[in-house]
Design a protein around this motif. Structure first.
Motif, short mmCIF file in Angstrom:
data_model
loop_
_atom_site.label_atom_id
_atom_site.label_comp_id
_atom_site.label_asym_id
_atom_site.label_seq_id
_atom_site.Cartn_x
_atom_site.Cartn_y
_atom_site.Cartn_z
N ILE A 25 -3.15 -2.65 -2.13
CA ILE A 25 -2.70 -4.04 -2.23
C ILE A 25 -1.22 -4.13 -1.88
O ILE A 25 -0.78 -5.02 -1.14
CB ILE A 25 -2.98 -4.58 -3.64
N GLY A 83 -8.53 -6.44 -1.66
CA GLY A 83 -8.18 -5.71 -2.87
C GLY A 83 -9.14 -6.06 -4.00
O GLY A 83 -9.67 -5.18 -4.68
N THR A 133 -5.18 -11.53 -7.08
CA THR A 133 -5.27 -10.08 -7.18
C THR A 133 -5.10 -9.62 -8.62
O THR A 133 -5.82 -8.74 -9.10
CB THR A 133 -4.19 -9.44 -6.30
#
Lengths: 314, 106, 87, 474
Positions: free
Chosen positions: A37, A68, C73
């Protein structure tokens, strides 16, 4: 180019292979994924330095963000079978081979013609006739629109195949643990913001960096967040969802096929209409890409099956 | 020496690291998928770097478009690989009575 | 002005190196999540600096996307990463 | 391309449209797939007719033309591959329609339509990057087909195939990047004019060839082939071995013949030929040792990939005709064998070599199919396989390189060694008739029709040869 610029580029160019190497040699998978990432972040900076703003947008959204998260999605399921290093001989062999390839490719790359405009000039000459004023959108949806047509088919096939391998009982969304207060308020902010940003990016795409993929992946990021936090169940294959899945490809195939009926080549948009048609195509693609990207994710984090012992014991 | 060469060399380094991840490092699915993604990253970097050789201010848009297509394709493939990996881990030996003859990719 | 911006961008980029070291050494998941956050924030800052001059104002859009997706994320990391790692 | 009907584009759009619609209207997936298949077959037949009568047909997507746009071009080779996909594929997919459209059959049909569209696109594409995109579509559709039944072994095999394929594609893509950086074009015809013997082009050729050989399963890169072909459902194995396995080879031929014609017959080409010969021997030996019917067929496919690569060191028109004939006749014969094995496995319950015992009496159609397709695999006259091997051997002798001819003949003998046991089992005397389970009737018919196609290829070679010569290369 000043010294600072050079140093900046130098640091970026040095960091990229270093981090990449870190990813493939990291001792544990979560470390590797995290470095991956980070690699996405650093490459987005590199794209920005190389004036590849569209690529930076997609990289920031799809390349590192969603990829990711995808890699992470398999982590709880596969974690037990971790850390089985390959044999030393294999590593040494691959290492030697790799050193050779690296030097050979490196020398070849550095001996490429130092100045080449590629097709830039040709694109600029023809952009007036194309369906977009932004060169990259023009290449993606007009000059090389046929590539993009196949690419959208790739996305759809991947989505169908992902649905096919998912176990049926994992499909209905399971609501996760209750959402914490800060997370809930963040999500409340994220959803409207994502929609606004996505709309803005589609609009930008006709004349500036932006477009369907960028916008679609922003929406997908929002959808995935809702799904991962258990705020929304996983998508069910209702008619509406299926329609959204195929909308982009259907519009694209129609746009490709319609000129054939009039005796033209495929994807040969009637020129005065090229702009609006390409914009409509972008809108349809945005919807489909967003939904397809969301279907790539499991409904809720798969937990590994409880050990079979329970079932086996009498 | 110019800027694109800097990034071109970096691209080759990234590509090689990816090859190592796909073939040589620990033979774990996620690691291989990471390796494949990094290989792709290397190729994309080379394409974008080579687009910067244009004498004009605007870089060549065609490689940029190719990279966008490439990124989307590699996300699709990654998604499928991860879905199969998840399905494999859930399927466990319990569901297939005969022991598997072909080892799964580790 | 350009020099100054690039200088600051370079400084921020170099500040990522300690973060990278922390990411490498870990040892806990929390460290890693924080590193990702750090990179996200720094990335946004660097992009804004890079987009400050040139004609590349569109880089601000990249910064925007960056900010949104970095959050995704982190959510994915918290959700999926092995829980026994959180110490 | 004004004046003529643009059939060439419909060969891609018709299956794509059908696939899209059948995802949307899942309940009517089967009739939609049938209509789309019919439309595709008509388009393919019309395109082949146009090519046969007027030579190469082309269409520029978006009317831009190279180098800015992408060109679709059907030459003799492209038309031949279109025809192969258009005959073998629909026949194999009939078995899914016969299953009355359960969810599995629907999934199979949708993925097959996508695979068909991508195979046609691949046969027609004249752009190296577009070839990458189509190859990826072929791969993902193929993986989807492999894992469609969610069987554990199939999942593992599909994952392995996917990962190796991706590595192969990325080597190919690296080559594309270098070629574009060196020549600023992606069109195969323009590349052929612009490529000069410099490090970038040779490196690109090497990378792309390595990647495609991995995807084609050229020995020693064939390790993924047997698990994939043996764990997938039989109809999928038939498609994989017969059609999808040929896709990387089609790209490779385009590359070597159109972009780098000078390298045919050179040192690198001889290396490919040697690997092909190795594949013929190694694949045949493993097929001889295999105990399961599907494994025999999978290794036989590895061996047949080897024959395809004998074209590169020879590089003559005769060798080209031979290799193309191998591709076409193996497509029909191998698909037929896999379908026949499906019938045997369903009848007997397993696919060990002795499963064919008793099939001759109780399933005569299947036995005839096994026999005819086996003849073609062995290269006995008058089958397509015979013509293929004969053309290859003759091309080798014409060039004075007898060793390639020896490889072809030895490969034929070895294949007799692994096909005969399959047939022999059927003749074995039996005390009592074994209990046979119900087997799908349509699979028998499909298998037989494919076997007849494989045989017919040996009886009417001249017309096909005319199509091949139109390619006007090598």
């Amino acid at each position: 180019m000043s010294l600072v610029d050079w140093t900046l580029d130098g640091v970026l160019a040095a960091l990229l292979p270093l981090i990449a190497w870190g990813v493939v040699t990291a001792a544990s998978l979560d470390k590797a994924i995290m470095l991956f990432i980070v690699l996405g972040f650093v490459s987005a900076l590199a794209w920005a330095r190389l004036d590849a703003i569209d690529v930076a947008l997609v990289e920031a959204a799809v390349g590192s963000g969603l990829t990711g998260a995808l890699l992470l999605s398999a982590l709880p399921a596969i974690q037990p079978r971790l850390r089985r290093p390959s044999s030393l001989a294999r590593r040494a062999g691959v290492g030697a081979l790799l050193a050779g390839i690296t030097i050979w490719l490196g020398v070849t790359t550095l001996r490429l013609p130092a100045r080449s405009g590629g097709l830039a000039e040709l694109v600029c000459e023809n952009i007036e006739q194309s369906g977009a004023l932004h060169p990259i959108t023009a290449v993606l949806l007009d000059f090389r629109g046929y590539d993009t047509l196949i690419e959208v088919a790739v996305l759809l096939v991947a989505s169908l195949a992902v649905r096919a391998v998912q176990r049926p009982r994992l499909r209905p969304g399971r609501r996760g643990e209750p959402t914490s207060e800060p997370l809930a308020s963040f999500l409340n902010l994220l959803v409207p913001a994502s929609i606004v940003i996505a709309g803005f990016l589609v609009w930008e795409g006709s004349h500036a960096p932006g477009g369907a993929f960028q916008a679609g992946s922003i929406l997908a990021g929002c959808g995935v967040s809702l799904q991962l936090t258990g705020e929304r169940p996983a998508l069910r294959m209702t008619l509406r969802v299926r329609a959204a899945l195929v909308l982009g490809l259907a519009v694209f195939v129609a746009l490709a096929g319609a000129p054939l009926l009039r005796g033209h080549d495929l994807l040969d948009y009637p020129r005065p209409w090229a702009g609006p048609l390409v914009f409509a195509l972008e809108l349809a693609l945005t919807v489909s890409i967003a939904v397809i990207l969301v279907t790539f994710f499991p409904g809720a984090p798969d937990r590994p099956e409880p050990p079979a012992r329970a079932a086996d014991s009498p | 020496m110019s800027v694109w060469m800097l990034y071109g060399a970096a691209a080759i380094g990234v590509f090689s690291a990816g090859v190592f991840g796909a073939f040589g490092a620990t033979t774990h699915v996620v690691r291989r998928v990471l390796g494949v993604n990094i290989m792709g990253g290397g190729v994309f970097l080379l394409l974008v770097a080579s687009a910067r050789r244009a004498p004009s201010a605007i870089p060549d848009p065609v490689p940029h478009a190719l990279v966008l297509t490439g990124i989307v394709i590699s996300v699709s493939a990654t998604a499928l690989a991860m879905a199969i990996a998840r399905a494999l881990s859930v399927t466990r030996e319990r569901d297939s009575p005969a022991p598997p003859r072909d080892e799964p990719p580790r | 002005m350009h020099e100054l911006r690039m200088g600051v961008a370079l400084f921020l980029l170099l500040m990522l190196l300690p973060g990278l070291a922390r990411a490498w050494r870990g040892p806990t998941l929390t460290d890693r999540i924080l590193v990702i956050q750090l990179f996200g924030t720094c990335g946004v800052a660097v992009l804004l600096l890079l987009g400050g001059d040139r004609e590349a104002a569109a880089l601000r859009n990249v910064a925007l996307v960056f900010a949104v997706l970095a959050a995704v994320t982190v959510i994915a990391f918290v959700r999926f990463a092995p829980s026994e790692d959180v110490r | 391309m004004s004046g003529t009907t643009p059939w060439i584009s419909w060969t891609i759009l018709a299956p794509l449209a059908g696939a899209t619609l059948s995802v949307l209207v899942a309940r009517r997936a089967v009739p939609i797939a049938v209509i789309a298949s019919a439309a595709t077959i008509v388009s393919v037949a019309a395109t082949v007719g146009q090519v046969a009568s007027a030579g190469a047909v082309s269409s520029a997507a978006g009317a831009w033309g190279a180098p800015l746009g992408i060109t679709l071009r059907a030459d003799g080779f492209g038309a031949l591959m279109l025809a192969t996909f258009g005959v073998v594929g629909p026949l194999v997919s009939l078995q899914a329609i016969g299953r009355r459209g359960g969810p599995r059959a629907r999934r199979f049909l949708v993925l097959w339509l996508f695979a068909w569209a991508s195979l046609n696109a691949l046969a027609l594409s004249a752009d190296v990057f577009n070839l990458y995109v189509t190859v990826e579509l072929v791969t993902l559709a193929a993986v989807g087909l492999i894992v469609v039944e969610r069987d554990r072994r199939a999942l593992a095999a599909g994952l392995r195939y996917l990962l190796l394929s991706l590595v192969g594609s990325l080597f190919y893509l690296m080559g594309v990047a270098l070629l574009y950086a060196a020549t600023a074009t992606l069109d195969t015809e323009l590349l052929g004019e612009r490529v000069t013997p410099e490090p970038a082009s040779w490196t690109a050729l090497a990378l792309m060839t390595a990647g495609l050989c991995l995807k084609a399963g050229l020995c020693p890169l064939h390790a993924w082939v047997p698990p994939a072909y043996t764990s997938a459902p039989p109809a999928v194995s038939a498609l994989l071995s017969g059609l999808i396995g040929k896709a990387p080879y089609v790209v490779l031929v385009r590359l070597w013949v159109e972009v780098f014609p000078g390298s045919l017959g050179g040192g690198a080409a001889r290396l490919l030929g040697a690997l092909g010969a190795l594949g013929i021997f190694w694949g045949s030996l493993l097929a001889l040792r295999a105990r399961r019917l599907k494994r025999v067929l999978a290794y036989s496919s590895v061996a047949h990939v080897g024959y395809l690569f004998l074209f590169f060191p020879l590089g003559t028109a005769g060798a080209w005709a031979g290799a193309a004939y191998v591709a076409v006749s193996h497509a029909a014969a191998s698909a037929s064998m896999f379908m026949a094995v499906e019938v045997v496995e369903r009848s007997v319950g397993h696919d060990m070599l002795d499963a064919t015992k008793g099939v001759a009496h109780r399933r005569p159609l299947t036995f005839v199919a096994l026999g005819l397709a086996g003849m073609s695999l062995m290269g006995l006259p008058p089958s397509g396989g015979f013509v293929a091997k004969w053309l290859l051997a003759r091309a080798a002798l014409e060039r004075g390189e007898w060793w390639w001819a020896a490889v072809v003949i030895a490969g034929g003998l070895l294949s007799a060694g692994y096909v005969f046991p399959i047939l022999r089992g059927a003749f074995a005397p039996q005390r009592r008739s074994p209990e046979l389970r119900r087997a799908p009737r349509h699979a028998e018919l499909v298998s037989l029709s494919l076997a007849v196609v494989a045989l017919a290829l040996g009886l009417i070679p001249l017309r096909l040869m005319a199509l091949l010569k139109l390619a006007g290369r090598s």
